[in-house]
Design an enzyme around this catalytic site. Structure first.
Site, PDB file in Angstrom:
ATOM      1  N   GLU A  18     -10.182   3.600  -1.337  1.00 38.78           N
ATOM      2  CA  GLU A  18     -10.633   3.483   0.439  1.00 38.78           C
ATOM      3  C   GLU A  18     -10.990   4.683   0.731  1.00 38.78           C
ATOM      4  OE1 GLU A  18      -6.474   2.190   1.349  1.00 38.78           O
ATOM      5  OE2 GLU A  18      -7.143   4.552   2.997  1.00 38.78           O
ATOM      6  N   HIS A  62     -12.192  -2.268   1.937  1.00 33.48           N
ATOM      7  CA  HIS A  62     -11.158  -1.174   3.061  1.00 33.48           C
ATOM      8  C   HIS A  62     -12.083  -1.584   4.047  1.00 33.48           C
ATOM      9  CE1 HIS A  62      -9.163   1.748   5.036  1.00 33.48           C
ATOM     10  NE2 HIS A  62      -8.373   1.828   5.152  1.00 33.48           N
ATOM     11  N   GLU A 111     -21.687 -12.603  -4.251  1.00 33.72           N
ATOM     12  CA  GLU A 111     -21.244 -13.751  -4.957  1.00 33.72           C
ATOM     13  C   GLU A 111     -19.244 -13.436  -5.396  1.00 33.72           C
ATOM     14  OE1 GLU A 111     -22.405 -14.024  -9.297  1.00 33.72           O
ATOM     15  OE2 GLU A 111     -21.967 -15.880  -9.623  1.00 33.72           O
ATOM     16  N   GLU A 155      -1.524  -0.725  -4.058  1.00 33.45           N
ATOM     17  CA  GLU A 155      -2.583  -0.131  -3.770  1.00 33.45           C
ATOM     18  C   GLU A 155      -2.467   0.918  -3.984  1.00 33.45           C
ATOM     19  OE1 GLU A 155      -4.770  -2.143  -0.197  1.00 33.45           O
ATOM     20  OE2 GLU A 155      -5.275   0.187   0.222  1.00 33.45           O
ATOM     21  N   ASP A 205       0.942  -1.553  -0.419  1.00 35.58           N
ATOM     22  CA  ASP A 205       0.162  -0.413   0.129  1.00 35.58           C
ATOM     23  C   ASP A 205       0.964   0.998   0.214  1.00 35.58           C
ATOM     24  OD1 ASP A 205      -1.910   1.574   0.340  1.00 35.58           O
ATOM     25  OD2 ASP A 205      -2.784   0.595   2.210  1.00 35.58           O
TER      26      ASP A 205
END
Ligand SMILES: [Mg+2]
Length: 373
Positions: free
Chosen positions: A250, A300, A319, A224, A197
Site C-alpha cells: 500500500e 488499498h 478482468e 497483510e 493487517d
C-alpha cells in the site's frame, strides 16, 4: 480544450495543532479547463507536502511544480502528461510524495476525459467486466470483547462476507491477538473471510513464522504487511514457508517498485493504493505486472469517496478486479465530502455508469474543513 487552473485543496477535520487519525484529512485536486469541465482527484498522503509539490515554482528543468507543467495542456493527452510530470519532477520525485501528487492529477485527468466523451471512466479503460464489486470491510479493533462483537455484527449486517482487522496494537501481544481472533471468528463463523493487517509490526522472519503458526487455527485469508516492505528476504521466506497468503504494497509507488516487490518478496496479493501508486494510469501497468507474476491485485483504499470511485472504475474494467476495500471510517471526509458516495449494498459496491468518475463534491463541507495556510 486546455487546462487553465489546478487547485490543490487541503482538508482537515481536527485543528492543525490537534492529532489527526486515519481519514481525518485529505488532499483533493481540481483541474479546470477552458470548456468549463472540471476534473476531480485526490491522494491519501501528506496534504501539505503534496500541495507544495503541485504549487511550487520551477527550480530546474527536472524540478518543476506540477501545476505549471499542466497549465495550457490538452487534458485528454493523459499518458503524455503523466510522463511529462514524472520526468520534469525527477529531482524531487520519481517515488513517494511526488508520485502521490501525480496520482491525484492523473485521476482528475481521467475524470475530465470521461466527462468530455460522455462515458464512465471504466469505458475509457476498455469496458466493465462486472456491474458490482464484492467488498471487504476494514476495522480497527476496540479494547473490549463486547465492543468487538458489536462491531463485527455491524459489518455482517452490511452484507460483508470478508473482513479485515488491524491497528490499535494488533500484532504486539500474541495472547491478546489470539483472544481477539477467537472472538471475531466465533462471531463470523467459518464461511466469512478474515484477514489481518500487521502494518509491518512483526520483528523479523523467524518471529513472523512463529506468529503464523500460533494463528493458524483462525484460518486467515491473508496476512497483510507482516514485515516492513523493505524486508524483501523475510517476506519471501514467509511467502514460501508460512502456508499463508502474504499481501502488501500500500505504500509503494510506480510499476518499478511493484516489479521489485513482486520479484523479491513474492507476495500472493499486492495492494496498491490508486491515489498513491501513480493514479489510474499507473495502476493499469501494476495490474498487468501482477498478472505476469501470478499475484492477485486487491487495492488499498481508506480515504474519501473520490478514491473509492476511482478504485471502482479501475476494478470494474479489470478482468480479475473482484474485491474492493470499503472504509468503515465515520470521518465526515469519507461520509460527506462526495455527496453521491458509492454506498455499500448487500456487501457490494455497484459500478456507476455516469460520465467521468461521477462524483459530486459538497462545497459547503469543503469550505468548512479547508485549510488555508
Ligand atoms: Mg494495510
Amino acid at each position: 480544450m486546455k487546462i487553465v487552473d489546478v487547485e490543490a485543496i487541503w482538508l482537515r477535520v481536527p485543528a492543525l495543532d490537534q492529532p489527526c487519525e486515519w481519514g481525518e484529512d485529505a488532499l483533493i485536486v481540481r483541474i479546470h479547463t477552458d470548456t468549463g469541465l472540471v476534473g476531480i482527484g485526490e491522494t491519501d498522503s501528506s496534504p501539505a507536502v503534496v500541495k507544495a509539490l503541485i504549487e511550487t515554482p520551477a527550480s530546474h528543468e527536472t524540478c518543476q511544480g506540477l501545476r505549471d507543467l499542466l497549465i495550457g495542456e490538452n487534458p485528454l493527452e493523459i499518458d503524455r502528461l503523466w510522463k511529462k510530470m514524472y520526468r520534469q519532477s525527477e529531482y524531487m520525485g520519481r517515488r513517494g510524495a511526488a508520485i502521490h501528487a501525480i496520482s491525484a492529477l492523473d485521476i482528475a485527468l481521467w475524470d475530465i476525459a470521461g466527462q468530455h466523451y460522455g462515458v464512465p471512466v471504466h469505458t475509457l479503460l476498455g469496458g466493465k467486466y462486472r456491474t458490482r464489486i464484492a467488498a471487504y470491510g476494514t476495522f480497527i479493533p476496540r479494547p473490549d470483547e463486547a465492543g468487538n462483537r458489536e462491531l463485527v455484527r455491524g459489518l455482517l449486517a452490511q452484507g460483508l462476507r470478508s473482513i479485515k482487522l488491524g491497528g490499535a496494537g494488533f500484532g504486539e501481544d500474541l495472547r491478546k491477538d489470539r483472544e481477539l481472533l477467537r472472538v471475531v471468528r466465533e462471531e463470523i463463523g467459518d464461511d466469512v473471510q478474515l484477514q489481518i493487517d500487521l502494518v509491518g509490526r512483526w520483528r523479523n522472519y523467524p518471529h513472523a513464522l512463529a506468529q503464523c503458526e500460533a494463528l493458524r487455527e483462525f484460518k486467515l485469508n491473508w496476512i497483510e504487511e507482516p514485515l516492513p516492505s523493505d524486508d524483501t528476504r523475510g517476506l519471501a521466506h514467509l511467502a514460501e514457508r508460512s502456508g499463508l497468503r502474504v499481501s502488501g504494497g500500500e505504500g509503494l509507488a510506480t510499476r518499478h517498485e511493484f516489479r521489485h516487490f513482486l520479484e523479491a518478496s513474492r507476495p500472493a496479493i499486492i495492494q496498491p493504493d490508486i491515489t498513491r501508486c501513480g493514479g489510474i494510469s499507473e495502476m493499469r501497468h501494476i495490474y498487468e505486472l501482477a498478472q505476469l507474476h501470478g499475484a492477485q491485485l486487491v487495492p488499498h483504499g481508506f480515504s474519501t469517496g473520490i478514491l473509492l470511485a476511482a478504485t471502482v472504475h479501475f476494478l470494474a474494467a479489470s478482468e480479475f478486479g473482484e474485491l474492493i476495500e470499503y472504509s468503515q471510517s465515520d470521518s465526515p471526509l469519507f461520509r460527506g465530502l462526495v455527496k453521491n458516495l458509492l454506498p455499500l449494498e448487500d456487501g457490494h459496491v455497484a459500478v456507476p455508469d455516469t460520465p467521468g468518475l461521477g462524483v459530486v463534491l459538497d462545497e459547503a463541507l469543503i469550505e468548512r474543513y479547508r485549510v488555508r495556510p
